[in-house]
Design an enzyme around this catalytic site. Sequence first.
Site: not given
Ligand code: CO8
Length: 258
Positions: A65, A109, A112, A132
């Site tokens: 998400a 998400g 999921e 999460e």
């Molecule tokens: N939300 C918003 N932006 C994101 C997300 C995200 N989940 N994941 C990545 N991005 C963005 C980063 O902020 C970055 O943007 P910017 O260049 O503007 O800074 C861009 O994507 C590239 O990401 P990274 O630079 O971090 O790329 P890396 O290759 O270094 O890392 C990762 C990749 C490991 C995937 C890392 O981006 C990461 O850890 N992302 C977050 C993963 C996460 O925590 N996901 C869970 C989110 S909470 C959730 O999903 C709740 C679910 C509830 C139900 C939803 C149903 C639809």
Amino acid sequence: MAYETINVEVQDHVSLIKLNRPDALNALNSVLLQELSKALEEADANDKVRCIVLTGSEKAFAAGADIKEMSEMSFVDVFSTNLFAEINDRFDSVRKPVIAAVSGYALGGGCEIAMMCDFIIASETAKFGQPEINLGVIAGMGGSQRLTRFVGKSKSMDMNLTGRFMGAEEAERAGLVSRVVPAKKLIDEAMGAAQKIAEKSSLSAAAVKEAVNRSYELPLSEGMLFERRVFHSMFATEDQKEGMAAFLEKREAQFRDK
Ligand code: CO8
């Protein structure tokens, strides 16, 4: 219909829906979730479509998400809008088979949404996770429920408590994904599976979905009864006559969804 955050194309009776927010690794913001829901509704209603493939990019199916969008929300915001309920309900109501073709990150998400599909084909680079807990929340769309049914309590607890990622090979071993293929072959493999499904009677395909999904909801004896009754009901269709006649006559069946 033109979309902002997804691409949709129909090829040989298969609707290929591609999540397309490359700058955010396909993070699921509200626009994307609304568009995905609409695209699924349209594909389900389109007579030319017999199967759906949902995919992302080579780097990310979806990294979860959209954290930026969620970060400012209050309890009242998420509770009063029943955040993320609609997309779950949409997947539940789609009657055509949906295959997830996952490459790269399928986190939170993203994992999921992949689990809401009927089955998952993964590339060797796929990484599944429910991270999460690192954000001070828990999974909200099946990461503690569907994942546990797929991979069992121990692995689900491990994934949800540590937030670690699971690679494609481990995911296949654990029963989360049905096949693993090289990244370059992912779309061809998923489209090939979808086209195979598209050749079947859509009545049988819809019945398979209902029966398998019931297995998650019912005790075994009730599930067996449900399956047997659906099996019996298929004898009211022309496609059952055609399928069995074609076998006996050693020819390809020509199903007509009747
Ligand atoms: N939300 C918003 N932006 C994101 C997300 C995200 N989940 N994941 C990545 N991005 C963005 C980063 O902020 C970055 O943007 P910017 O260049 O503007 O800074 C861009 O994507 C590239 O990401 P990274 O630079 O971090 O790329 P890396 O290759 O270094 O890392 C990762 C990749 C490991 C995937 C890392 O981006 C990461 O850890 N992302 C977050 C993963 C996460 O925590 N996901 C869970 C989110 S909470 C959730 O999903 C709740 C679910 C509830 C139900 C939803 C149903 C639809």
